[in-house]
Write a protein that holds these residues in place. Structure first.
Motif, PDB file in Angstrom:
ATOM      1  N   UNK A  82       0.829  -1.208   0.000  1.00 57.22           N
ATOM      2  CA  UNK A  82       0.000   0.000   0.000  1.00 57.22           C
ATOM      3  C   UNK A  82       0.861   1.255   0.000  1.00 57.22           C
TER       4      UNK A  82
ATOM      5  N   UNK B  51       1.950   1.668  -3.332  1.00 53.32           N
ATOM      6  CA  UNK B  51       0.808   2.094  -4.130  1.00 53.32           C
ATOM      7  C   UNK B  51       0.591   3.602  -3.969  1.00 53.32           C
ATOM      8  N   UNK B  52       0.676   4.028  -2.717  1.00 53.48           N
ATOM      9  CA  UNK B  52       0.430   5.443  -2.412  1.00 53.48           C
ATOM     10  C   UNK B  52       1.513   6.339  -3.009  1.00 53.48           C
TER      11      UNK B  52
ATOM     12  N   UNK C 112       1.532   5.932  -6.747  1.00 50.59           N
ATOM     13  CA  UNK C 112       0.319   6.537  -7.287  1.00 50.59           C
ATOM     14  C   UNK C 112       0.460   8.050  -7.342  1.00 50.59           C
ATOM     15  N   UNK C 113       1.001   8.623  -6.281  1.00 53.32           N
ATOM     16  CA  UNK C 113       1.199  10.069  -6.248  1.00 53.32           C
ATOM     17  C   UNK C 113       2.125  10.500  -7.371  1.00 53.32           C
TER      18      UNK C 113
ATOM     19  N   UNK D  78       2.530   9.019 -10.175  1.00 52.68           N
ATOM     20  CA  UNK D  78       1.796   8.939 -11.442  1.00 52.68           C
ATOM     21  C   UNK D  78       0.899  10.154 -11.590  1.00 52.68           C
ATOM     22  N   UNK D  79       0.225  10.482 -10.491  1.00 53.63           N
ATOM     23  CA  UNK D  79      -0.707  11.613 -10.540  1.00 53.63           C
ATOM     24  C   UNK D  79       0.042  12.898 -10.860  1.00 53.63           C
TER      25      UNK D  79
ATOM     26  N   UNK E 246      -8.182   7.717 -10.236  1.00 54.12           N
ATOM     27  CA  UNK E 246      -7.162   8.668  -9.788  1.00 54.12           C
ATOM     28  C   UNK E 246      -5.888   8.574 -10.630  1.00 54.12           C
ATOM     29  N   UNK E 247      -5.415   7.339 -10.786  1.00 55.11           N
ATOM     30  CA  UNK E 247      -4.148   7.199 -11.504  1.00 55.11           C
ATOM     31  C   UNK E 247      -4.346   7.464 -12.986  1.00 55.11           C
TER      32      UNK E 247
ATOM     33  N   UNK F  62      -7.174  14.505 -16.206  1.00 57.59           N
ATOM     34  CA  UNK F  62      -5.924  15.039 -15.716  1.00 57.59           C
ATOM     35  C   UNK F  62      -4.777  14.726 -16.667  1.00 57.59           C
TER      36      UNK F  62
ATOM     37  N   UNK G 294      -2.281  17.130 -18.561  1.00 61.66           N
ATOM     38  CA  UNK G 294      -0.828  17.004 -18.411  1.00 61.66           C
ATOM     39  C   UNK G 294      -0.141  16.961 -19.769  1.00 61.66           C
TER      40      UNK G 294
ATOM     41  N   UNK H 196      -4.280  17.466  -9.418  1.00 63.08           N
ATOM     42  CA  UNK H 196      -3.236  16.597  -8.846  1.00 63.08           C
ATOM     43  C   UNK H 196      -3.422  16.468  -7.344  1.00 63.08           C
TER      44      UNK H 196
ATOM     45  N   UNK I  70      -6.532  14.334  -6.626  1.00 62.96           N
ATOM     46  CA  UNK I  70      -6.299  12.903  -6.875  1.00 62.96           C
ATOM     47  C   UNK I  70      -5.396  12.306  -5.809  1.00 62.96           C
ATOM     48  N   UNK I  71      -4.372  13.083  -5.449  1.00 62.56           N
ATOM     49  CA  UNK I  71      -3.449  12.581  -4.422  1.00 62.56           C
ATOM     50  C   UNK I  71      -4.168  12.377  -3.099  1.00 62.56           C
TER      51      UNK I  71
ATOM     52  N   UNK J 249      -6.426   9.423  -3.380  1.00 66.45           N
ATOM     53  CA  UNK J 249      -5.619   8.197  -3.384  1.00 66.45           C
ATOM     54  C   UNK J 249      -5.191   7.851  -1.958  1.00 66.45           C
ATOM     55  N   UNK J 250      -4.761   8.899  -1.234  1.00 63.84           N
ATOM     56  CA  UNK J 250      -4.318   8.668   0.137  1.00 63.84           C
ATOM     57  C   UNK J 250      -5.463   8.086   0.969  1.00 63.84           C
TER      58      UNK J 250
ATOM     59  N   UNK K 249      -5.959   4.510   0.066  1.00 68.22           N
ATOM     60  CA  UNK K 249      -4.915   3.661   0.655  1.00 68.22           C
ATOM     61  C   UNK K 249      -5.205   3.424   2.130  1.00 68.22           C
TER      62      UNK K 249
END
Lengths: 612, 634
Positions: free
Chosen positions: A285, A288-289, A292-293, A295-296, B63-64, B69, B73, B94, B97-98, B101-102, B105
């Motif tokens: 995870x 992933x986090x 993932x960040x 990627x974002x 998100x990814x 987005x 980009x 961004x 999404x971050x 995502x957090x 997770x």
């Protein structure tokens, strides 16, 4: 391919060539389990090398799939992926997994196969070595102990050699996978690796704890086993004292302790497995986090990220595996040490520098000179034989008499060199007993033991134990002397009747006569009858002795007996008491002496009168 | 080893026996609720763990792989000088999404913790139930063994019975309890995962499970080959072990007859047979495992193909049908599906082994005790000590008659010595009074009641028996005198030991009464063991004392102590009790009120020492033969 190597080695059944390997400079060394294992596995070195090469190949193939996925995702984004290309790629993947399946087949047969062959070698060595050990070893080592090593311990060792080593070799993929991950994203690899030392520590701690707890379980298992064993062996006492309920209560206590130890172990395992699982999950995870960040934020390609995650999964599993491999190794090392302890036992009685290759038993002239002997190290009072000296000329019949436990059996077993004397010496035909090659000595002696041992095999095989080439005529002749002919005729299949565990049981007297026939068949220079006719009635005994006189003409014989009808025939009678010869002479001389012999004789006459 | 059954040797042809299984499950019945709870926990854990791939799918897709987005980009990347408005919008996206995502997770982390917690609880329950069941089974078997007669125990080697109570039960626990729950867990997981897959995408699910029928077919074929091989292996390892066992037991004969080579070759042949069967088995597994692995990766490849195909067809990502997220979700779901399917095939072999073990255990449990208490058996707290044999005849099994029509009445408090030749039937008389065996004809009365009407243990606890061979349990001297009877105080133990002359030597032992015996072999002499046995018998304050005097030679000093102790036992410690002694010592005979001369299973003469000597019969001859020397020595 190297796999077939095993096939050609399989020998023809029931026609095994070769003899017992020479006494070993043993390949196994106690306290050095790893060295012992290496030595035993040298013949299979190529199996392991090929196995490792296949593992490398396998790891490389495993790297392809995530890259294909990366390529496909990348293709979507660039829009340069056609249907044809896609089908080609996926077919490639399928072919690759087919190829790696085939590689896996060879790896398994090579490596697991080697462990089975190793098991075979080690068990053979153990068996061969045990056969070389002298009676002192068997006196102090229960059969169960030896069996436990040949089965349980050997299994542990083999499990390490097979699945254990294969599990270890599979970790070859780690550096490759890691390299790919670094290639995809160095930063993310760092994130993934930071918790790794912590995981290793965790796994080691868990292994240590579970080792401690499972050791406790094994100890208590031994306690429970011993308790059951004693309860059964001492059943008479248990019953006589009405201990049943108390025994159950006592057993309940230990069985409860055992159960609790088990629960402690299993509870820990119940915790450890999900815990390690969730730790790995949390690390995934974390990646992933962070990934993932990235990627974002546009710092990492989605395709790279996907491939990276798949590699991470591939990395995590062998790591979790390592704990299991460590356990296998610990058990294997303990098992190997236990086996090495037996393999390291000195044969005690064997040919060596003292052996004179020319020494042989030609006439059967036996001479004891000041022989003393004790079983183990005991105070002086407990000598089994003290200062025995006598001479038996070629062809003489020597009878040995005396009360129970006076050393008669010990005396004759020294003649067959089952033990070496502590003091003094024994000579046959002028050769020191130790100088005569052991095999040659034993083949010159026909020894009928107090307890007859019948192997579960046919009557024929039991009879020609000491002379496998004997013909049926010779067997029947020996049976005639041993008065076994009638009993033989009663057996359902004659000489082909199975005896022992899976066959029929002979009576005590029949067994003794079979053992006698077995010894006669060897045509020995020296015959030893150790109380060998105790279960045979007097008349039959007379007939046997008459027959023996013909067969044994000119040969030396030693007879331990109780019946004076037997003893009186002897040329020399040795009367023993408490390990020493107290009287000697012929029957008449000893009667005239009016000592122990005369008293024993008078008592037997009375007894016979009583019986009639 | 004769006369027993040879279980290890037989190949267990019956693969699965439903009666056996039902009986095994019977042991689990008391834990029904717990097991159901465990299954519920398992179901929840499975559900929770199968939900996470869906969350991952959602996260990846939204998100990814946020198209809006990533489009922005790309657009910004194309511009030479980025548009600040677009840059701001991107920064907002961004950070949003971050943040999401957090949160996702965190949610996944929570799910992992919940799942692990449930799994832990479930494993714990199963472990407890498994251990408890095994404990009960073991106790039941042990208690059952206590009711078995000596005849049964004589017939069955200790080792064989022992392995029933220990390793067989162990094997049953491993397979039936944990194995059973695992099988249930595998099924639950398969269904949950399938349901979730179907809920996401039916078509993709069908594609993903295309290899499943192949897996089942492979397993089926494999099992057919492997099972036979597996049974053969069992048979062959049994042969190897038997050969080894026999060689070790008969090693003297082997060595004396120079059979080492032949023996070794025979063993090697058996060992090679076993190895080759294993190599065959290894080949089966070497085909089977990679085949299953191949089918699982085939499923992965098909999922990749399907998803990518749809992406191309639809011209972009569509969540739930064709997206990177679906990829992720289905690949991890198919892992979760194939894992249990692989495991199911494996567990079958384990079940086979457990079946063999449980059959052995039940066989023993079902052997009824041949000397049993009657339902109306009476207790006995105290005995006067009158013993009568009425027309008693006895033989062991179908053998020769050992006792023939014995009639003997012993009054309370009387001291009777039994003498006679080896094999005259003396020890048998002792065995019958304590009812180790039942008589075939006639009856034996104690206090006027047939011994068969007493509760066995109650009867035996009132009769003190000292046997020739003293059996010491591993434990302290004190434990060996007390034999677990908590009612006996330390003082009583010391008094009994002192009375039979055992105290002096016991006190000299390191640790005194706490001295451990039996553990490191016999660290006590035969004489010392006998004295302990006397103390043991006395401490239990029996109403009838039965003594089989040992014949083995003992050093003179201890011999005097023993003789004195026996005489004291016969005289009684303050009260007179019935004593029956198989006598070998002159002084013992002289202390007896009456002497019974047994000859070929019959009572030949009876009377006092003087009477019998005067009669000039069998006793006189015996006396001259066995006891006169002792007289001369004294």
């Amino acid at each position: 391919m190297k796999v077939e190597h095993g096939q050609s080695e399989i020998p023809v059944r029931h026609d095994f060539p070769g003899t017992l390997p020479p006494p070993p400079a043993s390949k196994a060394r106690e306290g050095r389990p790893f060295i012992s294992l290496l030595r035993y596995n040298r013949p299979y070195l190529w199996n392991y090398i090929f196995g490792a090469l296949i593992a490398v190949f396998f790891s490389l193939v495993g790297l392809v799939m995530p890259m294909v996925i990366r390529y496909i995702i990348d293709g979507f984004e660039r829009g340069n992926l056609g249907h044809g290309k896609l089908v080609l790629l996926v077919s490639g993947l399928i072919v690759l997994s087919l190829v790696s399946g085939v590689a896996r087949y060879f790896q398994r047969t090579l490596m697991i196969g080697a462990s089975r062959k190793f098991e075979y070698d080690l068990r053979n060595d153990l068996f061969a070595h045990v056969q070389r050990l002298s009676r002192s070893f068997f006196n102090r080592t229960p059969t169960g102990e030896i069996m436990a090593r040949a089965t349980n311990d050997l299994n542990y060792v083999r499990d390490f050699i097979g699945p254990g080593i294969m599990g270890t070799i599979d970790t070859i993929r780690l550096p490759f996978t890691l390299a790919m991950m670094i290639y995809l994203s160095g930063r993310l690899t760092l994130v993934a690796l930071i918790p790794m030392p912590f995981i290793s520590l965790l796994v080691f701690t868990f292994v240590r704890i579970s080792h401690r707890r499972s050791k406790k379980v094994q100890e208590l298992f031994a306690v429970v086993t011993t308790e059951v064993q004693e309860n059964l062996a001492g059943a008479r006492v248990v019953k006589a004292h009405g201990m049943g309920d108390r025994a159950v209560a006592g057993f309940r206590e230990n069985a409860t302790r055992y159960m609790k130890a088990n629960i402690r172990l299993v509870s820990f395992m119940s915790f450890a497995f999900p815990f390690i699982g969730s730790v790995i999950g949390v690390i995934m995870l974390l990646v992933t986090w962070r990934g993932g960040s990235m990627v974002i934020r546009g710092e990492l390609d989605l395709a790279d990220y996907t491939a990276f995650m798949i590699y991470l999964v591939m990395l995590a599993f062998p790591l979790a595996h390592l704990g299991w491999v460590l356990t296998l190794y610990q058990r294997g090392a303990v098992g190997m040490n236990r086996i090495a302890r037996i393999l390291g036992e000195a044969p005690g009685i064997w040919d060596g520098d003292h052996t004179d290759p020319d020494a042989r038993v030609s006439r059967g002239h036996v001479r004891f000179e000041g022989v003393s002997f004790a079983y183990g190290t005991v105070p002086d009072s407990a000598l089994a034989l003290r200062d025995i000296s006598f001479e038996a000329p070629e062809g003489a019949m020597v009878a040995i008499v005396g009360p129970t436990g006076c050393g008669k059996t010990t005396l004759v077993s020294l003649l067959a060199r089952e033990y070496d004397p502590d003091l003094g010496r024994i000579q046959i035909d002028g050769h020191e007993l130790r100088a005569i090659p052991l095999r040659r000595l034993r083949s010159a002696i026909g020894y009928v033991l107090q307890d007859t041992f019948i192997f579960s095999d046919t009557v024929r095989e039991n009879l020609r134990l000491g002379r496998p080439e004997a013909t049926d005529d010779e067997i029947l002749a020996a049976c005639a002397v041993a008065q076994l002919t009638e009993a033989l005729a009663d057996l359902p299949k004659g000489l082909d009747t199975m005896l022992g565990e899976r066959g029929i049981n002979l009576s005590g007297g029949q067994k003794q006569r079979l053992a006698l026939a077995r010894a006669i068949l060897r045509d020995p220079r020296i015959l030893i009858l150790d109380d060998a006719l105790s279960a045979v009635d007097t008349q039959t005994e007379e007939r046997i002795l008459d027959g023996l006189r013909g067969v044994m003409a000119g040969r030396t014989s030693f007879v331990v007996a109780h019946r004076f009808s037997t003893i009186r025939r002897a040329d020399l009678i040795l009367v023993m008491d408490n390990g020493a010869i107290v009287e000697r002479g012929t029957h008449e001389e000893l009667l005239a002496l009016d000592g122990l012999y005369a008293r024993m004789h008078a008592r037997q006459l009375l007894e016979e009168a009583l019986e009639s | 080893m004769s006369g027993g059954y040879h279980m290890e040797d037989e190949v267990q042809q019956r693969a699965y026996d439903s009666t056996l299984m039902r009986r095994l499950l019977g042991y689990l019945r008391p834990y029904r609720t717990k097991l159901i709870l465990a299954l519920v926990l398992l179901l929840i854990a499975s559900l929770v763990s199968s939900v996470s791939p869906l969350l991952v799918m959602y996260g990846v897709d939204n998100f990814l792989a946020n198209a809006e987005r990533s489009g922005l980009q790309q657009e910004i990347a194309k511009q030479k000088t980025p548009d600040p408005v677009q840059l701001d919008a991107l920064a907002g996206m961004v950070s949003r999404d971050q943040r999401l995502l957090f949160l996702l997770v965190l949610l996944l982390g929570a799910l992992i913790i919940v799942e692990s917690g449930f799994r832990y609880a479930q494993l714990l329950i199963v472990a407890h139930v498994g251990q408890r069941t095994m404990f009960e089974m073991r106790m039941g078997l042990f208690a059952h063994l206590q009711t078995m007669s000596l005849q049964f125990l004589d017939r069955n080697p200790v080792g064989r019975l022992m392995s029933r109570v220990t390793s067989d039960i162990e094997k049953i626990q491993q397979t039936v309890v944990s194995g059973g729950v695992q099988v249930a867990s595998d099924f639950i997981t398969i269904f949950v995962v399938l349901a979730i897959m179907l809920s996401v995408n039916k078509e993709l699910t069908l594609v993903a499970i295309v290899p499943v029928p192949f897996i089942f077919a492979t397993s089926f074929i494999f099992r057919k080959f492997a099972r036979h091989s597996f049974l053969e292996i069992r048979r062959k390892i049994a042969a190897v072990s038997a050969s080894m066992q026999e060689s070790i037991s008969g090693m003297r004969v082997v060595q004396i007859f120079g059979r080492e080579d032949a023996n070794y070759n025979r063993f090697r042949a058996l060992n090679a047979d076993h190895r080759d069967e294993w190599l065959r088995q290894v080949r089966y597994f070497a085909i089977y495992f990679p085949a299953i692995e191949f089918f699982s990766s085939l499923s992965t490849s098909l999922i990749i193909l399907y998803c990518s195909w749809n992406v191309l067809k639809l011209g972009g990502y569509v969540s739930g049908t064709a997206s990177v997220g679906t990829f992720f979700a289905f690949i991890s779901l198919s892992e979760r599906l194939f894992g249990p399917i692989r495991a199911l095939a494996d567990r079958y072999n384990m079940l086979l082994e457990a079946m063999a073990s449980s059959e052995r255990v039940f066989e023993l449990l079902d052997t009824p005790p041949d000397v049993d208490d009657r339902p109306d058996a009476v207790p006995c707290d105290h005995l006067e000590g009158a013993v009568s044999f009425e027309n008693v005849s006895f033989r062991y099994g179908e053998g020769e008659w050992i006792l023939k029509n014995i009639n003997l009445h012993i009054d309370p408090g009387e001291r009777v010595a039994i003498v006679g030749h080896t094999g005259a039937g003396k020890s048998t008389i002792i065995n019958l009074i304590s009812r180790f065996y039942d008589v075939q004809e006639g009856r034996i009365l104690v206090d006027g009641v047939d011994v068969r009407k007493y509760r066995q243990r109650a009867l035996r606890s009132r009769i003190g028996v000292v046997l020739q061979d003293v059996f010491l349990f591993s434990g302290s001297v004190e434990d060996n005198i007390r034999l677990g009877d908590a009612a006996i105080t330390d003082e009583q133990i010391r008094a009994a030991a002192a009375y039979v002359n055992a105290a002096p030597f016991i006190e000299r032992l390191p640790g005194g009464y706490g001295h451990k015996v039996g553990e490191r072999g016999c660290n006590l002499s035969t004489g010392q063991r006998q004295l302990i046995a006397f103390a043991r018998a006395l401490a239990h304050e029996p109403d009838i004392l039965v003594l089989d005097e040992a014949t083995s030679s003992i050093d003179t000093e201890t011999e005097m102590l023993i003789q004195d102790a026996i005489n004291r036992l016969l005289d009684g410690d303050g009260r007179r009790r019935t004593c029956i002694v198989i006598a070998h010592r002159l002084s013992t005979i002289q202390h007896a009120d009456r002497i019974v001369v047994l000859h070929h299973g019959e009572i030949h003469e009876m009377g006092t020492h003087q009477e019998l000597l005067a009669r000039d019969g069998l006793y006189r001859t015996l006396y001259e033969l066995q006891y006169k020397d002792q007289l001369a020595q004294e």
